[in-house]
Scaffold this motif. Sequence first.
Motif, PDB file in Angstrom:
ATOM      1  N   ALA A 111       0.653  -1.192   0.143  1.00 27.62           N
ATOM      2  CA  ALA A 111       0.369  -0.195   0.090  1.00 27.62           C
ATOM      3  C   ALA A 111       0.554   1.231  -0.246  1.00 27.62           C
ATOM      4  O   ALA A 111       2.054   1.588   0.437  1.00 27.62           O
ATOM      5  N   PRO A 112       0.124   2.413  -0.976  1.00 24.56           N
ATOM      6  CA  PRO A 112       1.047   3.538  -0.325  1.00 24.56           C
ATOM      7  C   PRO A 112       0.967   4.439   0.846  1.00 24.56           C
ATOM      8  O   PRO A 112       0.558   4.135   1.447  1.00 24.56           O
ATOM      9  N   ALA A 113       2.359   4.311   1.478  1.00 25.78           N
ATOM     10  CA  ALA A 113       2.208   5.248   2.252  1.00 25.78           C
ATOM     11  C   ALA A 113       1.065   6.477   2.760  1.00 25.78           C
ATOM     12  O   ALA A 113       0.345   6.390   3.972  1.00 25.78           O
ATOM     13  N   HIS A 114       1.477   7.067   1.942  1.00 23.37           N
ATOM     14  CA  HIS A 114       0.074   8.149   1.650  1.00 23.37           C
ATOM     15  C   HIS A 114      -0.851   7.932   1.902  1.00 23.37           C
ATOM     16  O   HIS A 114      -1.939   9.034   2.565  1.00 23.37           O
ATOM     17  N   PHE A 123       1.984  -3.229   4.274  1.00 29.23           N
ATOM     18  CA  PHE A 123       3.899  -3.137   3.784  1.00 29.23           C
ATOM     19  C   PHE A 123       3.608  -2.234   2.707  1.00 29.23           C
ATOM     20  O   PHE A 123       2.732  -1.649   1.811  1.00 29.23           O
ATOM     21  N   GLU A 124       3.672  -0.822   3.912  1.00 32.78           N
ATOM     22  CA  GLU A 124       3.761   0.893   3.004  1.00 32.78           C
ATOM     23  C   GLU A 124       5.327   0.380   2.095  1.00 32.78           C
ATOM     24  O   GLU A 124       6.177   0.616   2.844  1.00 32.78           O
ATOM     25  N   ILE A 125       5.061   1.198   1.167  1.00 27.99           N
ATOM     26  CA  ILE A 125       5.614   2.367   0.242  1.00 27.99           C
ATOM     27  C   ILE A 125       5.739   3.844  -0.145  1.00 27.99           C
ATOM     28  O   ILE A 125       4.673   4.171  -0.105  1.00 27.99           O
ATOM     29  N   ILE A 126       6.436   4.266  -0.304  1.00 25.70           N
ATOM     30  CA  ILE A 126       6.627   5.221  -1.055  1.00 25.70           C
ATOM     31  C   ILE A 126       6.289   5.590  -2.190  1.00 25.70           C
ATOM     32  O   ILE A 126       6.429   4.217  -3.211  1.00 25.70           O
ATOM     33  N   GLY A 127       4.790   6.231  -2.579  1.00 29.65           N
ATOM     34  CA  GLY A 127       4.317   5.950  -3.977  1.00 29.65           C
ATOM     35  C   GLY A 127       3.564   4.983  -4.257  1.00 29.65           C
ATOM     36  O   GLY A 127       3.242   3.795  -3.599  1.00 29.65           O
ATOM     37  N   LEU A 279       8.548  12.505  -0.483  1.00 32.52           N
ATOM     38  CA  LEU A 279       9.172  13.008  -1.949  1.00 32.52           C
ATOM     39  C   LEU A 279      10.594  13.566  -1.763  1.00 32.52           C
ATOM     40  O   LEU A 279      11.382  12.928  -2.227  1.00 32.52           O
ATOM     41  N   ARG A 280       9.502  15.012  -1.185  1.00 36.98           N
ATOM     42  CA  ARG A 280      10.754  15.705  -0.641  1.00 36.98           C
ATOM     43  C   ARG A 280      11.776  15.086   0.487  1.00 36.98           C
ATOM     44  O   ARG A 280      13.548  16.049   0.571  1.00 36.98           O
ATOM     45  N   ALA A 281      10.736  14.143   1.157  1.00 37.57           N
ATOM     46  CA  ALA A 281      11.948  14.304   2.681  1.00 37.57           C
ATOM     47  C   ALA A 281      13.260  12.848   2.000  1.00 37.57           C
ATOM     48  O   ALA A 281      14.277  13.155   2.622  1.00 37.57           O
ATOM     49  N   GLU A 304      11.511  -2.759  -5.467  1.00 36.44           N
ATOM     50  CA  GLU A 304      12.111  -3.707  -5.391  1.00 36.44           C
ATOM     51  C   GLU A 304      12.436  -4.211  -3.813  1.00 36.44           C
ATOM     52  O   GLU A 304      12.131  -4.984  -3.419  1.00 36.44           O
ATOM     53  N   ARG A 305      12.308  -3.107  -3.038  1.00 33.62           N
ATOM     54  CA  ARG A 305      12.219  -2.936  -1.149  1.00 33.62           C
ATOM     55  C   ARG A 305      10.690  -3.817  -1.364  1.00 33.62           C
ATOM     56  O   ARG A 305      10.522  -5.515  -0.754  1.00 33.62           O
ATOM     57  N   ALA A 306       9.645  -3.081  -2.173  1.00 28.55           N
ATOM     58  CA  ALA A 306       8.721  -3.952  -1.749  1.00 28.55           C
ATOM     59  C   ALA A 306       7.904  -5.884  -2.780  1.00 28.55           C
ATOM     60  O   ALA A 306       7.824  -7.088  -1.325  1.00 28.55           O
ATOM     61  N   ALA A 307       9.166  -6.011  -3.173  1.00 27.36           N
ATOM     62  CA  ALA A 307       9.384  -7.490  -3.435  1.00 27.36           C
ATOM     63  C   ALA A 307      10.014  -8.280  -2.650  1.00 27.36           C
ATOM     64  O   ALA A 307       9.873  -9.172  -2.298  1.00 27.36           O
ATOM     65  N   ARG A 308      10.782  -7.622  -2.209  1.00 25.10           N
ATOM     66  CA  ARG A 308      11.792  -8.421  -1.178  1.00 25.10           C
ATOM     67  C   ARG A 308      10.998  -8.570   0.205  1.00 25.10           C
ATOM     68  O   ARG A 308      10.610  -9.779   1.076  1.00 25.10           O
ATOM     69  N   ALA A 309      10.126  -7.795   0.228  1.00 24.93           N
ATOM     70  CA  ALA A 309       9.167  -7.848   1.445  1.00 24.93           C
ATOM     71  C   ALA A 309       8.094  -9.276   1.083  1.00 24.93           C
ATOM     72  O   ALA A 309       7.783  -9.902   1.909  1.00 24.93           O
TER      73      ALA A 309
END
Length: 317
Positions: A111-114, A123-127, A279-281, A304-309
């Motif tokens: 899921a998008p963190a936003h 599992f949250e990701i940016i975007g 994205l700014r952070a 890729e981080r999500a794929a590893r998860a």
Amino acid sequence: MVSDGRAGIQNQALGLAEAVARLTPADIAVKHVRWRPLFDRWPSGLKTPAMLAPGSFNPRDVTDWPDLWIATGRASLPLSARVRDWSGGRTFTVQTQDPRWNNDAYDLIVAPAHDSLSGDNVFEIIGSPHRITPQRLAEAAPAFAARTAPLPHPRVAVMIGGRSKAFDLTPAHAALLADRIKAAVQASGGSLLLTFSRRTPGAAQAVMTERLSALPGWIWDGTGDNPLFAMLDAADHVLVTEDSANMATEAAATGKPVHVLPMIALKPAGKFARLHADLRAHGAARPFDGMLEGWTYAPLNETERAARAVLEAMRTL
């Protein structure tokens, strides 16, 4: 991977599947789900495979269930939620985006963190997941090199969205954006690489094309193969309208400065404000100030981080 076939939706599931396949041997099968018009808007809980449109992927045809099911979008939900039962628990089910329905039915939600979704299987990701990698961009470049290679630097890739529930792009606002983009490109002595989305209103597209066509560069009119990946590979800067999580995340995967173009807000920014703050952070994106200032950051690699998860969750299930 499963989706309704629309590019913006499909690329999320396909991008995640491709990232998994880069980490472990895997075959990817692309399946499209479409419902008969009479049933398309029915609640997900009431839909059955008998309501699927002719030519749609149908789980009743599956004789050997896969190890992994990755799906995206509302159309896929009635099937994703039942994969555990249909496969006898063999298939690990991943749904991207916030399903907003029966969230416990999936083994993992990317899921998008936003979206601020919570849960033991989230599992949250940016975007959003996507298909962009440095290798894929480089592979796309040669086919369009005759158009991009002669262009002067800095090359400015511009990704224009359009009307949605949260934003609008009127002809007047399109003209304003075009004038700001033109001034920045002219001041830098650079060139333009511009694409429109399927949501860009025709009138807005016409206005921007008219005002920007005199610049060195390429405004893709939608005919022929999509040059987006080649444009991103060639670009020194990326400008993207604020209405699309997909476009912003894809731009941030390039490692190039991402300048966010304002749209007409139809309601409070909410999740888009949270996305752009993330994205700014990360150091990827800043509001467009009319200048083409450069900066560096580590390319965003959330897919890729999500794929590893996903693989880790499959091992521990």
